[in-house]
Design an enzyme around this catalytic site. Structure first.
Site, PDB file in Angstrom:
ATOM      1  N   LYS A 257       0.816  -1.213   0.000  1.00 28.98           N
ATOM      2  CA  LYS A 257       0.000   0.000   0.000  1.00 28.98           C
ATOM      3  C   LYS A 257       0.852   1.266   0.000  1.00 28.98           C
ATOM      4  CE  LYS A 257      -4.266  -1.958   1.672  1.00 28.98           C
ATOM      5  NZ  LYS A 257      -3.880  -3.377   1.898  1.00 28.98           N
TER       6      LYS A 257
HETATM    7  C1  LIG Z   1      -4.487  -4.452   1.174  1.00 34.54           C
HETATM    8  C2  LIG Z   1      -3.662  -5.675   1.038  1.00 34.54           C
HETATM    9  C3  LIG Z   1      -3.998  -6.679   0.099  1.00 34.54           C
HETATM   10  C4  LIG Z   1      -5.229  -6.620  -0.782  1.00 34.54           C
HETATM   11  O1  LIG Z   1      -5.166  -5.599  -1.748  1.00 34.54           O
HETATM   12  P1  LIG Z   1      -6.507  -5.070  -2.450  1.00 34.54           P
HETATM   13  O2  LIG Z   1      -6.081  -3.924  -3.284  1.00 34.54           O
HETATM   14  O3  LIG Z   1      -7.415  -4.643  -1.321  1.00 34.54           O
HETATM   15  O4  LIG Z   1      -7.074  -6.192  -3.223  1.00 34.54           O
HETATM   16  C5  LIG Z   1      -3.148  -7.783  -0.012  1.00 34.54           C
HETATM   17  N1  LIG Z   1      -2.056  -7.911   0.770  1.00 34.54           N
HETATM   18  C6  LIG Z   1      -1.712  -6.974   1.683  1.00 34.54           C
HETATM   19  C7  LIG Z   1      -0.508  -7.184   2.517  1.00 34.54           C
HETATM   20  C8  LIG Z   1      -2.494  -5.829   1.851  1.00 34.54           C
HETATM   21  O5  LIG Z   1      -2.145  -4.906   2.765  1.00 34.54           O
END
Ligand SMILES: *Cc1c(COP(=O)(O)O)cnc(C)c1O
Length: 464
Positions: A114
């Site tokens: 993120k």
């Molecule tokens: C948020 C997150 C996901 C999922 O991503 P999306 O964009 O919500 O599908 C997968 N792995 C980690 C570690 C995350 O923080």
């Protein structure tokens, strides 16, 4: 030529890129999308494969914002600044381990993917607010990961105050410290005496308090913001370039651990721009609303259950509506009808022909906690490389596609307990996490009551 942004439900006046970024959610309840998808040529693809990440980012993002809205020099500077905070020179390197290719997306400040989107969004917010003379109060609830990435994305930025609510003593000590040790004066952590759902309920209540929302210009930082999708598209191009050397004849498959459908939707958009993608492997944990959709054409919500990959414990994928818009031939009225159906009955169904169309690109699979642990254990035993549980879900779903590139969405040290269950010991803490527990921290502990939180925000901002 100007590129404008429209809503998936078709009921807003088209707006500019900056407006779309500040708006977040469209005012008709839909999500924002560009009215046309810019196309990339084979020649561009070859060239892009030679560029460092930040320069590539500027190229990928360029056609999505008008020059007059976001001049070239500013865009390039924003991209340079956004990805300079990553500890790896390639930003998102592809590594090859035991015959598998892994795209490491966790070299940002909070060690999760993120960061790619939120480092860029923080810089972009600051740029737009400084230019247009506005301010923003970001308010969000977190179960751990998004909150810390958001805080690190906007810490110290002009024109932005951020309030992040987390459930008191119900996030891991590392997650808590990644948030509360950020001492910049615009960062305000609140530990709510209650659950994550209490936090979300409070945030929702305050966003529905329209006079408060308008006066303080409340902004959201969740994964519906279009700018986040844009930044995530960049690493699909980057990874493809690293894997193929920029040969347009070589399509690639991606295995994507999925919760809110943001990450994998970015891959879909990259494909729609012209990136050679063979298959998008959608991996969920036991919260399998998305994998069921791609297998049955039915999309219905369930209650979320807790798993070893908590960032994917989601029962309604907020970005799914964007994909639905394209699957329903860009017909906003049809999207609105399906979303209303989902709201009313808890389920929407698509015709079999649409499911077949979706299955040409997407392969979906749900992975259990037991399979996740086994994937971590076996891969570690065979290669010495440690997968975090989210990454393991993705790789496990791609078992039948050994050539697919697995997106590694978090550093294993962030989910040490799951790793311990898999291999009997916790992973070593990387330097950026070591010492975190001893650092000074700041956090208000408050009752799970919207009025209490609102009063806290008002007094804190008055003193800022
Ligand atoms: C948020 C997150 C996901 C999922 O991503 P999306 O964009 O919500 O599908 C997968 N792995 C980690 C570690 C995350 O923080």
């Amino acid at each position: 030529m100007t590129l404008r942004y429209i809503s998936t439900r078709g009921q807003i006046d088209p707006c500019s890129f900056s407006q779309a970024v500040l708006m977040g959610l469209a005012t008709d309840g839909g999500l924002l999308l560009p009215e046309a998808i810019p196309q990339v040529t084979a020649r561009q693809l070859r060239h892009w494969a030679t560029l460092p990440f930040a320069e590539l980012a500027a190229e990928v993002i360029r056609p999505f914002a008008d020059e007059t809205d976001l001049p070239n020099d500013d865009l390039r500077r924003l991209c340079q600044r956004s990805f300079a905070s990553f500890s790896h020179p390639a930003v998102t390197p592809v590594v090859r381990v035991g015959g598998r290719a892994i795209l490491e997306l966790f070299h940002g400040p909070t060690l999760a993917f993120k960061d790619v989107a939120l480092q860029w969004l923080g810089n972009l917010f600051e740029y737009i607010l400084t230019r247009d003379g506005g301010f923003l109060t970001i308010l969000g609830a977190t179960s751990g990961d998004t909150g810390s990435a958001a805080i690190h994305g906007v810490r110290g930025r002009a024109g932005i105050q951020i309030f992040i609510l987390h459930p008191h003593q119900r996030v891991s000590p590392i997650q808590e410290r990644q948030m509360t040790t950020v001492l910049d004066s615009n960062v305000h952590n609140v530990a709510v005496r209650g659950s994550f759902d209490d936090g979300q309920r409070i945030v929702k209540a305050l966003f529905n308090d329209l006079p408060f929302r308008d006066q303080y210009r409340l902004g959201a930082i969740n994964s519906i913001n279009w700018a986040r999708i844009l930044a995530q598209m960049v690493y699909y191009f980057s990874a493809w370039g690293q894997m193929t050397g920029g040969d347009p004849q070589r399509p690639l498959s991606f295995a994507v651990p999925t919760g809110n459908f943001g990450d994998i939707f970015a891959g879909y958009m990259a494909h729609r721009m012209g990136l050679p993608v063979e298959r998008l492997i959608l991996a969920t944990n036991r919260n399998d609303i998305l994998s069921r959709f791609f297998q049955t054409g039915r999309y219905g919500s369930d209650t979320a259950v807790a798993t070893l990959s908590p960032s994917m414990d989601i029962q309604r994928a907020s970005n799914f509506e964007r994909y639905l818009y394209y699957l329903l031939d860009q017909d906003g009225a049809e999207v609105a009808r399906h979303m209303a159906e989902l709201e009313r009955s808890g389920e929407m169904r698509l015709p079999e022909a649409k499911r077949v169309e979706a299955a040409r690109l997407f392969t979906a699979r749900a992975v259990s906690d037991a399979e996740t642990l086994e994937q971590i254990r076996r891969f570690h035993q065979e290669t010495g490389y440690l997968l975090d549980p989210h990454t393991a879900v993705g790789m496990c779903a791609a078992t039948e596609f050994p050539d697919a590139l697995s997106l590694a969405t978090a550093h294993p040290a962030k989910f040490g307990e799951a790793v311990r269950q898999a291999i009997g010991q916790e992973p070593e803490l990387p330097a950026s996490l070591a010492g975190l527990l001893e650092k000074p921290s700041r956090c208000a502990v408050l009752e799970a009551d919207p009025e209490v939180i609102k009063a806290h925000i008002i007094t804190t901002l008055a003193a800022a």
